[in-house]
Design a protein around this motif. Sequence first.
Motif, short mmCIF file in Angstrom:
data_model
loop_
_atom_site.label_atom_id
_atom_site.label_comp_id
_atom_site.label_asym_id
_atom_site.label_seq_id
_atom_site.Cartn_x
_atom_site.Cartn_y
_atom_site.Cartn_z
N ASN A 83 -17.69 14.71 -9.58
CA ASN A 83 -16.38 14.51 -10.21
C ASN A 83 -16.26 13.14 -10.87
N ILE A 84 -16.83 12.10 -10.25
CA ILE A 84 -16.72 10.78 -10.88
C ILE A 84 -17.56 10.71 -12.15
N GLU A 85 -18.72 11.33 -12.13
CA GLU A 85 -19.55 11.31 -13.33
C GLU A 85 -18.89 12.10 -14.46
N LEU A 86 -18.26 13.22 -14.14
CA LEU A 86 -17.55 13.98 -15.18
C LEU A 86 -16.35 13.18 -15.69
N PHE A 87 -15.60 12.55 -14.78
CA PHE A 87 -14.45 11.77 -15.24
C PHE A 87 -14.86 10.67 -16.21
N LEU A 88 -15.95 9.99 -15.91
CA LEU A 88 -16.40 8.92 -16.81
C LEU A 88 -16.77 9.48 -18.18
N LYS A 89 -17.32 10.67 -18.21
CA LYS A 89 -17.64 11.30 -19.50
C LYS A 89 -16.37 11.67 -20.26
N LEU A 90 -15.39 12.22 -19.55
CA LEU A 90 -14.10 12.56 -20.17
C LEU A 90 -13.42 11.30 -20.70
N ASN A 91 -13.56 10.21 -19.97
CA ASN A 91 -12.94 8.94 -20.34
C ASN A 91 -13.57 8.38 -21.62
N ALA A 92 -14.84 8.69 -21.84
CA ALA A 92 -15.57 8.11 -22.96
C ALA A 92 -15.49 8.93 -24.24
N ASP A 93 -15.35 10.26 -24.12
CA ASP A 93 -15.51 11.13 -25.28
C ASP A 93 -14.32 12.05 -25.49
N GLU A 133 -6.14 14.17 -17.81
CA GLU A 133 -4.96 14.49 -18.61
C GLU A 133 -3.70 13.85 -18.03
N ASP A 134 -3.57 13.90 -16.69
CA ASP A 134 -2.39 13.32 -16.05
C ASP A 134 -2.31 11.82 -16.30
N PHE A 135 -3.43 11.12 -16.12
CA PHE A 135 -3.39 9.66 -16.24
C PHE A 135 -3.42 9.21 -17.70
N ALA A 178 -15.38 20.83 -25.54
CA ALA A 178 -13.95 20.94 -25.19
C ALA A 178 -13.18 19.73 -25.66
N ASP A 179 -11.97 19.96 -26.21
CA ASP A 179 -11.06 18.87 -26.54
C ASP A 179 -10.52 18.25 -25.25
N ILE A 180 -10.61 16.95 -25.13
CA ILE A 180 -10.10 16.25 -23.94
C ILE A 180 -8.88 15.45 -24.40
N ALA A 181 -7.71 15.99 -24.12
CA ALA A 181 -6.48 15.46 -24.71
C ALA A 181 -5.37 15.41 -23.65
N PRO A 182 -4.41 14.48 -23.86
CA PRO A 182 -4.37 13.49 -24.93
C PRO A 182 -5.30 12.32 -24.62
N ARG A 183 -5.58 11.53 -25.63
CA ARG A 183 -6.33 10.30 -25.40
C ARG A 183 -5.38 9.20 -24.96
N PRO A 184 -5.80 8.33 -24.07
CA PRO A 184 -4.91 7.28 -23.57
C PRO A 184 -4.61 6.22 -24.63
N ALA A 185 -3.58 5.41 -24.36
CA ALA A 185 -3.27 4.30 -25.25
C ALA A 185 -4.37 3.24 -25.20
N GLN A 186 -4.93 3.02 -24.00
CA GLN A 186 -6.08 2.13 -23.87
C GLN A 186 -7.33 2.84 -24.41
N LYS A 187 -8.36 2.06 -24.65
CA LYS A 187 -9.62 2.66 -25.08
C LYS A 187 -10.10 3.66 -24.04
N ASN A 206 -12.62 13.88 -4.53
CA ASN A 206 -13.40 15.05 -4.12
C ASN A 206 -12.68 16.36 -4.42
N THR A 207 -11.34 16.35 -4.35
CA THR A 207 -10.59 17.61 -4.36
C THR A 207 -9.58 17.69 -5.51
N VAL A 208 -9.87 17.01 -6.60
CA VAL A 208 -9.03 17.12 -7.79
C VAL A 208 -9.93 17.47 -8.96
N ASP A 209 -9.44 18.32 -9.86
CA ASP A 209 -10.22 18.64 -11.04
C ASP A 209 -10.23 17.43 -11.97
N PRO A 210 -11.40 16.92 -12.36
CA PRO A 210 -11.45 15.72 -13.19
C PRO A 210 -10.75 15.87 -14.53
N VAL A 211 -10.75 17.07 -15.11
CA VAL A 211 -10.06 17.26 -16.39
C VAL A 211 -8.56 17.09 -16.20
#
Length: 345
Positions: free
Chosen positions: A136-146, A93-95, A162-171, A84-89
């Motif tokens: 936030n969960i819906e945005l995170f899932l979009k960031l995770n996918a694209d 990026e952190d994870f 927006a560039d969503i970087a870096p991309r993770p080692a996993q898909k 609820n209280t973390v910016d999804p972007v």
Amino acid sequence: MEIGIYTLADLGPDPHTGKTISAQQRIAEIIEAGKMADEAGLDVFGVGEHHRLDYAVSAPPIVLSALSQVTKQIKLTSATTVLNTVDPVRLFEDFATLDLLSNGRAEIIAGRGAFIESFPLFGYDVNQYDELFEENIELFLKLNADEKVTWSGRFRSNLQNADIAPRPAQKNIPLWVGVGGTPESAERAGRLGTGLVLAILGGDPNRFKPLVDVYRQAASQAGHAPGDLKVGVTGHSFISETTQQAKDEFYPYYSNYWGYLNRQHGMSTQMSRADFEQFAAPETALFVGSSQQVIEKILYQYELFGHQRFIAQMDIGGLPFKKVAENIERLATEVAPVVHRETSK
């Protein structure tokens, strides 16, 4: 079934000595516990998030990043991230960075939080508790996918290609939703196709079966493949040579834990030994006993839920690290092999 441990990094006094270790020592012990769990062959290690002086960790990705450098195989997850209280972007990026550091071992368990300190701390309205989580969960899932995202919502600035970087080692970064008993949360996890983690802290585990059913039904209706769905179970745990010894050893710490946890929530309820005996009865979800007793409880829940992961919380109530280390060893060498064998049939 995957077997692991998690910590919320509570800073409680040892009930026998009255002494409370420092946040620095607590974090050092968490790092050591993660190393031990990895070396012992456990599958997952989780670190929770709180924003209070009586907890040592407010930034799980930093602690998990430190763990990534001293472990080799174990999966590293938040437990939980207060979504609820973390910016999804920022969260992505952190994870994603943790995932690169750990060679693809990062995961997130997202929850709505048992405390509300993070709302005023980061400038959010607690009255928008659920709406924030949903967006936030819906945005995170979009960031995770694209890799590039265009998005608009109510609670943060819009994104335009927006560039969503870096991309993770996993898909993508595995995302689970922690649920304490709310059918709406289980339904949302199913609808969105995330994993589901049940926070079962006591009582009869049968009462959580409807949540798993709601989760799977919602996922099916949303078109998610059954093979993509994962259910995890968490629970307080303490293992000793006999069930009676485990109860005798753990009761002072468990009673202490519930005492200060209730005070944190403005209650003065204490746990008597009789209350504890009911909590630890064979048919309950408190994983306290001999290795065989804990195995039986895990397998009983497996019959109920058909889950893919069990993670134990052991280091509560001021429990000394020596006892935590002994429990990690018992879980890895006496419990996990039997559970692995029985659930792979």
